[in-house]
Design an enzyme around this catalytic site. Sequence first.
Site, short mmCIF file in Angstrom:
data_model
loop_
_atom_site.label_atom_id
_atom_site.label_comp_id
_atom_site.label_asym_id
_atom_site.label_seq_id
_atom_site.Cartn_x
_atom_site.Cartn_y
_atom_site.Cartn_z
N HIS A 88 -7.02 -8.83 -9.62
CA HIS A 88 -6.29 -7.68 -9.05
C HIS A 88 -7.27 -6.58 -8.60
O HIS A 88 -7.13 -5.42 -8.98
CB HIS A 88 -5.25 -7.12 -10.05
CG HIS A 88 -4.23 -6.22 -9.37
ND1 HIS A 88 -2.93 -6.10 -9.78
CD2 HIS A 88 -4.34 -5.38 -8.31
CE1 HIS A 88 -2.28 -5.25 -9.01
NE2 HIS A 88 -3.14 -4.79 -8.10
N ARG A 117 1.80 -8.82 -5.13
CA ARG A 117 2.10 -8.68 -6.56
C ARG A 117 2.38 -10.06 -7.14
O ARG A 117 2.92 -10.95 -6.46
CB ARG A 117 3.36 -7.82 -6.76
CG ARG A 117 3.14 -6.33 -6.69
CD ARG A 117 2.30 -5.80 -7.85
NE ARG A 117 2.12 -4.35 -7.80
CZ ARG A 117 1.09 -3.75 -7.22
NH1 ARG A 117 0.14 -4.43 -6.64
NH2 ARG A 117 0.99 -2.42 -7.27
P1 NDP Z 1 4.41 -0.75 2.89
O1 NDP Z 1 5.59 -0.19 2.18
O2 NDP Z 1 3.73 0.09 3.90
O3 NDP Z 1 4.81 -2.12 3.61
C1 NDP Z 1 5.64 -3.06 3.02
C2 NDP Z 1 5.93 -4.16 4.04
O4 NDP Z 1 6.69 -5.19 3.40
C3 NDP Z 1 6.75 -3.65 5.22
O5 NDP Z 1 6.34 -4.26 6.42
C4 NDP Z 1 8.16 -4.12 4.85
O6 NDP Z 1 9.02 -4.33 5.96
C5 NDP Z 1 7.86 -5.43 4.19
N1 NDP Z 1 8.97 -5.84 3.33
C6 NDP Z 1 9.46 -5.23 2.23
N2 NDP Z 1 10.54 -5.90 1.76
C7 NDP Z 1 10.72 -6.95 2.59
C8 NDP Z 1 11.67 -7.99 2.65
N3 NDP Z 1 12.66 -8.09 1.76
N4 NDP Z 1 11.57 -8.89 3.65
C9 NDP Z 1 10.58 -8.81 4.56
N5 NDP Z 1 9.64 -7.83 4.56
C10 NDP Z 1 9.72 -6.91 3.59
O7 NDP Z 1 3.39 -1.21 1.74
P2 NDP Z 1 1.81 -1.35 1.84
O8 NDP Z 1 1.49 -2.12 3.05
O9 NDP Z 1 1.15 -0.05 1.64
O10 NDP Z 1 1.53 -2.21 0.49
C11 NDP Z 1 2.14 -3.45 0.28
C12 NDP Z 1 1.89 -3.93 -1.13
O11 NDP Z 1 0.54 -4.33 -1.32
C13 NDP Z 1 2.08 -2.90 -2.23
O12 NDP Z 1 3.46 -2.69 -2.55
C14 NDP Z 1 1.34 -3.52 -3.40
O13 NDP Z 1 2.21 -4.37 -4.13
C15 NDP Z 1 0.27 -4.37 -2.72
N6 NDP Z 1 -1.08 -3.83 -2.98
C16 NDP Z 1 -1.94 -4.61 -3.71
C17 NDP Z 1 -3.21 -4.18 -3.96
C18 NDP Z 1 -4.19 -5.04 -4.67
O14 NDP Z 1 -5.26 -4.56 -5.07
N7 NDP Z 1 -3.91 -6.33 -4.84
C19 NDP Z 1 -3.68 -2.86 -3.49
C20 NDP Z 1 -2.70 -2.16 -2.70
C21 NDP Z 1 -1.45 -2.64 -2.47
P3 NDP Z 1 9.42 -3.12 6.96
O15 NDP Z 1 8.15 -2.80 7.73
O16 NDP Z 1 10.47 -3.68 7.81
O17 NDP Z 1 9.85 -1.99 6.09
C1 OXD Z 2 -1.82 -1.34 -6.06
C2 OXD Z 2 -2.93 -0.43 -5.82
O1 OXD Z 2 -0.68 -0.99 -5.76
O2 OXD Z 2 -4.05 -0.72 -6.31
O3 OXD Z 2 -2.08 -2.45 -6.56
O4 OXD Z 2 -2.76 0.58 -5.15
#
Ligand code: NDP
Ligand code: OXD
Length: 322
Positions: free
Chosen positions: A285, A237
């Site tokens: 994005h 993000r």
């Molecule tokens: P998940 O919730 O499955 O994973 C999030 C990860 O981030 C976990 O490993 C979590 O740790 C870690 N995390 C969260 N907070 C912290 C912190 N404070 N310190 C260290 N690690 C942290 O999310 P997804 O993998 O499904 O998606 C991640 C992000 O990708 C989404 O929230 C979105 O913003 C972005 N995204 C972007 C897209 C795009 O088109 N650019 C498309 C899809 C997603 P832990 O495992 O320990 O909980």
């Molecule tokens: C996002 C998505 O979270 O495309 O960006 O799912």
Amino acid sequence: MTPDTLAILMISSGGNWSPAKWKSRLVTACPGRPVMLLPDDAADPARVRYAAVWKPERGALARLPNLEIVFNLGAGVDALLADPAFPRHTTLVRVADQDLTNRMSEYAVFHCLRYHRRHRMLEAAQARGEWLAPDQWAANAVRVGVMGLGVIGSDAATKLKIMGFDVAGWSRTPKSLDGIACFHGPAGLDAFLARTDILVVILPLTPDTRHILNRALFSRLARDGVLGGPILINAGRGGLQNEADVLACLDDGTLQGATLDVFETEPLPADSPFWRHPKVDVTPHNAADTDPDEISRYVARQIAAFEAGRGLANVVDLSTGY
Ligand code: NDP
Ligand code: OXD
């Protein structure tokens, strides 16, 4: 009238999102269930039990008194939770989908390979008509660090490993992934950064991660790697990055390059320096598009499971914000 007969669709119409198309997909995916588009369709807000949303107008969900479950039609829920009126008594479900995950991993692998194979240099040489064959090295000479080892980050890390990169990952809680050096928490961050040449960011935006990508963090990345300096790839993000710091660090060499899919303001304004920065690749994005038909079926499956008493998957923990 009980509220449990109505699934409701309420979607912002920005970007590629057509609310009418989403309504027709959900009508197909949820046969027999009334699906309404708010605010266009006249509906009694008290009938709404479920909402499927993407960036709805702030305050809109708070106007549904019997709302139980909110389905966010994407993976990241930061925009929803930024609404001070978000109804925190509801259950918030996000998208976690193999197709979306595959596309995100493609993005991570593709852009790491672009740096590893020095493709920006080759493109520039071709534009000059120059036969330039820069030195190559093995993939395992490049240390990739994936920030975020969730559904997407762990898949991306695994696929980067398959490509041969020397991969590490960082998460909030401890993880164990075959062949990947796993670090966690603030205490594990320094060691993770110190062995990272390409930083791939797939974190959610939460109060803890806002502006985590700043000068202090960039200056702790490895500087002794084959690429000649650290690279940032952010597909999480825009709010994760301090954009003034990214630009200043590119300009003074703290960062060697950046590939950015996400920005504080989207669409990226025409006068943003990122567009024309010689060390930056911008993507709009679209690291991963969601497949709307698949996501509609996902919502339908979740409602069916919930009503059959089997519970919901991919529920967001409102206390951590992801
Ligand atoms: P998940 O919730 O499955 O994973 C999030 C990860 O981030 C976990 O490993 C979590 O740790 C870690 N995390 C969260 N907070 C912290 C912190 N404070 N310190 C260290 N690690 C942290 O999310 P997804 O993998 O499904 O998606 C991640 C992000 O990708 C989404 O929230 C979105 O913003 C972005 N995204 C972007 C897209 C795009 O088109 N650019 C498309 C899809 C997603 P832990 O495992 O320990 O909980
Ligand atoms: C996002 C998505 O979270 O495309 O960006 O799912």
